[in-house]
Design a protein around this motif. Sequence first.
Motif, PDB file in Angstrom:
ATOM      1  N   SER A 166       1.284  -1.072   0.361  1.00 23.46           N
ATOM      2  CA  SER A 166       0.145   0.063  -0.148  1.00 23.46           C
ATOM      3  C   SER A 166       0.752   2.027   0.461  1.00 23.46           C
ATOM      4  O   SER A 166       0.231   2.369  -0.272  1.00 23.46           O
ATOM      5  N   VAL A 167       1.761   1.572   0.236  1.00 19.92           N
ATOM      6  CA  VAL A 167       3.053   2.164   0.300  1.00 19.92           C
ATOM      7  C   VAL A 167       4.299   2.560  -0.759  1.00 19.92           C
ATOM      8  O   VAL A 167       5.213   2.920  -0.915  1.00 19.92           O
ATOM      9  N   LYS A 168       4.496   1.487  -1.031  1.00 19.21           N
ATOM     10  CA  LYS A 168       5.393   0.827  -2.503  1.00 19.21           C
ATOM     11  C   LYS A 168       5.686   1.977  -3.209  1.00 19.21           C
ATOM     12  O   LYS A 168       4.968   2.670  -3.709  1.00 19.21           O
ATOM     13  N   GLY A 169       6.525   2.999  -3.665  1.00 22.36           N
ATOM     14  CA  GLY A 169       6.760   3.522  -4.647  1.00 22.36           C
ATOM     15  C   GLY A 169       6.481   4.841  -4.040  1.00 22.36           C
ATOM     16  O   GLY A 169       6.582   6.044  -4.626  1.00 22.36           O
ATOM     17  N   ARG A 170       5.480   5.372  -2.813  1.00 24.90           N
ATOM     18  CA  ARG A 170       5.619   6.754  -2.170  1.00 24.90           C
ATOM     19  C   ARG A 170       6.164   6.779  -1.138  1.00 24.90           C
ATOM     20  O   ARG A 170       6.399   7.933  -0.442  1.00 24.90           O
ATOM     21  N   PHE A 171       6.621   5.832   0.013  1.00 22.43           N
ATOM     22  CA  PHE A 171       6.997   5.884   1.200  1.00 22.43           C
ATOM     23  C   PHE A 171       8.518   5.179   0.994  1.00 22.43           C
ATOM     24  O   PHE A 171       8.757   4.325   0.489  1.00 22.43           O
ATOM     25  N   THR A 172       9.665   6.115   2.076  1.00 17.17           N
ATOM     26  CA  THR A 172      11.099   5.325   1.996  1.00 17.17           C
ATOM     27  C   THR A 172      11.107   5.752   2.748  1.00 17.17           C
ATOM     28  O   THR A 172      11.418   6.384   3.981  1.00 17.17           O
ATOM     29  N   ILE A 173      12.016   4.115   3.547  1.00 16.34           N
ATOM     30  CA  ILE A 173      12.583   4.371   4.856  1.00 16.34           C
ATOM     31  C   ILE A 173      13.795   4.343   4.555  1.00 16.34           C
ATOM     32  O   ILE A 173      14.909   4.221   3.477  1.00 16.34           O
ATOM     33  N   SER A 174      14.966   4.831   5.538  1.00 14.10           N
ATOM     34  CA  SER A 174      15.965   5.504   5.286  1.00 14.10           C
ATOM     35  C   SER A 174      16.999   5.462   6.835  1.00 14.10           C
ATOM     36  O   SER A 174      16.406   5.599   8.493  1.00 14.10           O
ATOM     37  N   ARG A 175      17.857   5.790   7.139  1.00 17.00           N
ATOM     38  CA  ARG A 175      18.372   5.615   8.526  1.00 17.00           C
ATOM     39  C   ARG A 175      19.720   7.360   8.466  1.00 17.00           C
ATOM     40  O   ARG A 175      20.452   6.985   7.360  1.00 17.00           O
ATOM     41  N   ASP A 176      20.323   7.850   9.684  1.00 12.69           N
ATOM     42  CA  ASP A 176      21.632   8.550   9.828  1.00 12.69           C
ATOM     43  C   ASP A 176      22.159   7.486  10.837  1.00 12.69           C
ATOM     44  O   ASP A 176      21.871   7.938  11.720  1.00 12.69           O
ATOM     45  N   SER A 177      22.871   7.070  10.557  1.00 14.20           N
ATOM     46  CA  SER A 177      23.822   6.511  11.994  1.00 14.20           C
ATOM     47  C   SER A 177      24.463   7.496  12.058  1.00 14.20           C
ATOM     48  O   SER A 177      24.670   6.865  13.889  1.00 14.20           O
ATOM     49  N   ALA A 178      24.874   8.287  12.682  1.00 10.56           N
ATOM     50  CA  ALA A 178      25.218   9.383  13.249  1.00 10.56           C
ATOM     51  C   ALA A 178      24.720   9.893  13.755  1.00 10.56           C
ATOM     52  O   ALA A 178      24.813  10.411  14.935  1.00 10.56           O
ATOM     53  N   LYS A 179      23.426   9.841  13.969  1.00 12.25           N
ATOM     54  CA  LYS A 179      22.277  10.528  14.352  1.00 12.25           C
ATOM     55  C   LYS A 179      21.349   9.676  15.483  1.00 12.25           C
ATOM     56  O   LYS A 179      20.513   9.438  15.909  1.00 12.25           O
ATOM     57  N   ASN A 180      21.848   8.054  14.896  1.00 11.95           N
ATOM     58  CA  ASN A 180      20.762   7.034  15.259  1.00 11.95           C
ATOM     59  C   ASN A 180      19.563   7.345  15.413  1.00 11.95           C
ATOM     60  O   ASN A 180      18.814   6.705  16.815  1.00 11.95           O
ATOM     61  N   THR A 181      19.264   7.677  14.348  1.00 12.05           N
ATOM     62  CA  THR A 181      17.900   8.096  13.315  1.00 12.05           C
ATOM     63  C   THR A 181      17.378   7.315  12.493  1.00 12.05           C
ATOM     64  O   THR A 181      17.842   6.973  11.467  1.00 12.05           O
ATOM     65  N   ILE A 182      16.067   6.777  11.994  1.00  9.48           N
ATOM     66  CA  ILE A 182      15.742   6.382  11.281  1.00  9.48           C
ATOM     67  C   ILE A 182      14.689   7.799  10.848  1.00  9.48           C
ATOM     68  O   ILE A 182      13.867   7.855  11.792  1.00  9.48           O
ATOM     69  N   TYR A 183      13.741   7.414   9.390  1.00  7.50           N
ATOM     70  CA  TYR A 183      13.263   7.819   9.057  1.00  7.50           C
ATOM     71  C   TYR A 183      12.084   6.848   8.259  1.00  7.50           C
ATOM     72  O   TYR A 183      12.315   6.666   7.453  1.00  7.50           O
ATOM     73  N   LEU A 184      10.934   7.707   7.845  1.00  5.92           N
ATOM     74  CA  LEU A 184      10.127   7.571   7.045  1.00  5.92           C
ATOM     75  C   LEU A 184       9.282   8.570   6.304  1.00  5.92           C
ATOM     76  O   LEU A 184       8.783   9.771   6.387  1.00  5.92           O
ATOM     77  N   GLN A 185       9.889   8.646   4.627  1.00  3.99           N
ATOM     78  CA  GLN A 185       9.565   9.930   4.500  1.00  3.99           C
ATOM     79  C   GLN A 185       8.794   9.338   3.264  1.00  3.99           C
ATOM     80  O   GLN A 185       8.287   8.657   2.560  1.00  3.99           O
ATOM     81  N   MET A 186       7.235  10.288   3.819  1.00  9.05           N
ATOM     82  CA  MET A 186       6.125  10.148   3.374  1.00  9.05           C
ATOM     83  C   MET A 186       5.630  11.058   2.118  1.00  9.05           C
ATOM     84  O   MET A 186       5.388  12.164   1.937  1.00  9.05           O
ATOM     85  N   HIS A 187       5.396  10.516   0.686  1.00 10.94           N
ATOM     86  CA  HIS A 187       5.370  11.595  -0.399  1.00 10.94           C
ATOM     87  C   HIS A 187       3.597  10.872  -1.419  1.00 10.94           C
ATOM     88  O   HIS A 187       3.417   9.863  -0.720  1.00 10.94           O
ATOM     89  N   SER A 188       2.623  11.611  -1.710  1.00 10.29           N
ATOM     90  CA  SER A 188       1.506  11.115  -2.398  1.00 10.29           C
ATOM     91  C   SER A 188       0.705  10.949  -1.218  1.00 10.29           C
ATOM     92  O   SER A 188      -0.149   9.914  -1.187  1.00 10.29           O
ATOM     93  N   LEU A 189       0.423  11.492   0.181  1.00 12.13           N
ATOM     94  CA  LEU A 189      -0.174  10.989   1.110  1.00 12.13           C
ATOM     95  C   LEU A 189      -1.794  11.011   0.600  1.00 12.13           C
ATOM     96  O   LEU A 189      -3.125  12.214  -0.037  1.00 12.13           O
TER      97      LEU A 189
END
Length: 114
Positions: free
Chosen positions: A61-84
């Motif tokens: 349901s989110v493929k192609g619209r959402f992207t999961i990524s990480r910043d190891s230096a900040k110990n943080t992951i992200y979820l970028q959501m487009h075309s909500l």
Amino acid sequence: VQLQASGGGLVQPGGSLRLSCAASGSINSLNYMGWYRQAPGKQREFVALLSNIGSTTYADSVKGRFTISRDSAKNTIYLQMHSLKVEDTAVYYCNAVQSGVISWGQGTQVTVSS
């Protein structure tokens, strides 16, 4: 590990939003980190997963619209959501898996509405 999710809010259909999940320790030691969501009256469902080697998995349901990524230096992951879409409205939770132990963040509300 303790997790703190943030970045939710109100956005119009077609808009974008980026969620963050900060971990209390190094995310490099975690096996997986991911995002789930729970809409009112529904069960919590899988959204996206990021492994410690960088592989990703998404719900259809989110493929192609959402992207999961990480910043190891900040110990943080992200979820970028487009075309909500309105149906993306839910409380979003991040989680982490380490040696079979699952930790959850507190959730952040995402509301998609015109």
